[in-house]
Design an enzyme around this catalytic site. Structure first.
Site, PDB file in Angstrom:
ATOM      1  N   TYR A 106       0.842  -1.201   0.000  1.00 32.44           N
ATOM      2  CA  TYR A 106       0.000   0.000   0.000  1.00 32.44           C
ATOM      3  C   TYR A 106       0.876   1.250   0.000  1.00 32.44           C
ATOM      4  O   TYR A 106       0.581   2.223  -0.691  1.00 32.44           O
ATOM      5  CB  TYR A 106      -0.931   0.012   1.218  1.00 32.44           C
ATOM      6  CG  TYR A 106      -1.986  -1.060   1.180  1.00 32.44           C
ATOM      7  CD1 TYR A 106      -3.209  -0.838   0.547  1.00 32.44           C
ATOM      8  CD2 TYR A 106      -1.775  -2.302   1.774  1.00 32.44           C
ATOM      9  CE1 TYR A 106      -4.186  -1.818   0.510  1.00 32.44           C
ATOM     10  CE2 TYR A 106      -2.748  -3.288   1.739  1.00 32.44           C
ATOM     11  CZ  TYR A 106      -3.942  -3.048   1.101  1.00 32.44           C
ATOM     12  OH  TYR A 106      -4.903  -4.021   1.053  1.00 32.44           O
ATOM     13  N   ASN A 129     -12.579  -0.639  -4.586  1.00 33.69           N
ATOM     14  CA  ASN A 129     -12.443  -1.063  -5.981  1.00 33.69           C
ATOM     15  C   ASN A 129     -13.656  -1.892  -6.397  1.00 33.69           C
ATOM     16  O   ASN A 129     -13.901  -2.961  -5.834  1.00 33.69           O
ATOM     17  CB  ASN A 129     -11.152  -1.881  -6.121  1.00 33.69           C
ATOM     18  CG  ASN A 129     -11.028  -2.578  -7.453  1.00 33.69           C
ATOM     19  OD1 ASN A 129     -11.672  -2.221  -8.429  1.00 33.69           O
ATOM     20  ND2 ASN A 129     -10.196  -3.592  -7.488  1.00 33.69           N
ATOM     21  N   CYS A 137      -6.394  -5.276  -7.175  1.00 26.20           N
ATOM     22  CA  CYS A 137      -6.113  -4.881  -5.798  1.00 26.20           C
ATOM     23  C   CYS A 137      -5.640  -6.053  -4.943  1.00 26.20           C
ATOM     24  O   CYS A 137      -5.042  -5.850  -3.891  1.00 26.20           O
ATOM     25  CB  CYS A 137      -7.327  -4.196  -5.180  1.00 26.20           C
ATOM     26  SG  CYS A 137      -8.821  -5.167  -5.262  1.00 26.20           S
ATOM     27  N   HIS A 138      -5.866  -7.277  -5.400  1.00 19.43           N
ATOM     28  CA  HIS A 138      -5.354  -8.439  -4.655  1.00 19.43           C
ATOM     29  C   HIS A 138      -3.829  -8.482  -4.663  1.00 19.43           C
ATOM     30  O   HIS A 138      -3.229  -9.139  -3.829  1.00 19.43           O
ATOM     31  CB  HIS A 138      -5.925  -9.741  -5.236  1.00 19.43           C
ATOM     32  CG  HIS A 138      -5.575  -9.974  -6.665  1.00 19.43           C
ATOM     33  ND1 HIS A 138      -6.230  -9.339  -7.701  1.00 19.43           N
ATOM     34  CD2 HIS A 138      -4.620 -10.749  -7.241  1.00 19.43           C
ATOM     35  CE1 HIS A 138      -5.704  -9.727  -8.849  1.00 19.43           C
ATOM     36  NE2 HIS A 138      -4.731 -10.585  -8.600  1.00 19.43           N
ATOM     37  N   GLU A 164      -2.097 -16.538  -9.732  1.00 23.78           N
ATOM     38  CA  GLU A 164      -1.035 -15.817 -10.422  1.00 23.78           C
ATOM     39  C   GLU A 164       0.354 -16.345 -10.067  1.00 23.78           C
ATOM     40  O   GLU A 164       1.367 -15.766 -10.453  1.00 23.78           O
ATOM     41  CB  GLU A 164      -1.126 -14.324 -10.118  1.00 23.78           C
ATOM     42  CG  GLU A 164      -2.388 -13.706 -10.686  1.00 23.78           C
ATOM     43  CD  GLU A 164      -2.422 -12.199 -10.629  1.00 23.78           C
ATOM     44  OE1 GLU A 164      -1.363 -11.560 -10.413  1.00 23.78           O
ATOM     45  OE2 GLU A 164      -3.513 -11.644 -10.811  1.00 23.78           O
TER      46      GLU A 164
END
Length: 173
Positions: A106, A129, A137-138, A164
């Site tokens: 962040y 979001n 945002c993950h 991912e």
């Protein structure tokens, strides 16, 4: 402002069940894993004066989302229509630049915005979001690498990170 048409669908793909919505301008909402239609309806009340609901899977660009969930897509070409404040829009734009398979903190996002002391505000913007994983945002974690806040819940965040190829978080920071 008049009534807005919101095209919606419930994407059910493998273990995923996600409500999605789009305007004529593009995808505007992806819900939390397993959430009810009420989550989408409540979000729409905060962003539109009136809504005409039309069920339309194609308008929600589900094919790109399914390709991502299947590990066959790392970026999105679909149009998006993000509803948020100017600051939220700025944060979401920076978050969109975080590549597939990478994570940042962040405070990194706040630095990239040129507002290093705005870490909490960045966190609130990320939490608002509306299009989970399209605005990825993950991929944003606490400075120490731990999983924190995610509108879709921490199990969903962890599931997306694993999708991912990110399985250890603190070692990446």
């Amino acid at each position: 402002m008049g009534q807005t048409t919101l095209y919606w669908t419930l994407l059910q793909h493998k273990q995923w069940a996600l409500y999605m919505a789009a305007t004529d301008q593009g995808l505007c909402y992806i819900g939390s894993q397993g959430a009810t239609f009420d989550e989408l309806a409540n979000w729409s009340k905060r962003h539109f004066e009136g809504v005409k609901w039309v069920e339309d899977e194609a308008a929600c660009h589900t094919s790109e989302v399914m390709e991502y969930l299947d590990g066959q897509r790392t970026t999105f070409d679909l149009p998006i229509d993000l509803k948020g404040t100017t600051f939220q829009q700025q944060v979401w734009k920076v978050v969109q630049d975080v590549p597939f398979g990478e994570i940042v903190s962040y405070s990194d996002i706040a630095q990239r915005l040129g507002r290093p002391s705005a870490v909490r505000a960045v966190g609130r913007a990320i939490g608002a979001n509306p299009v989970l994983f399209i605005v990825p945002c993950h991929r944003i974690l606490a400075k120490n690498g731990s999983l924190t806040g995610f509108r879709g819940g921490l199990p969903m965040k962890e599931q997306l990170l694993r999708l991912e190829g990110i399985v250890q978080y603190s070692s990446y920071m």
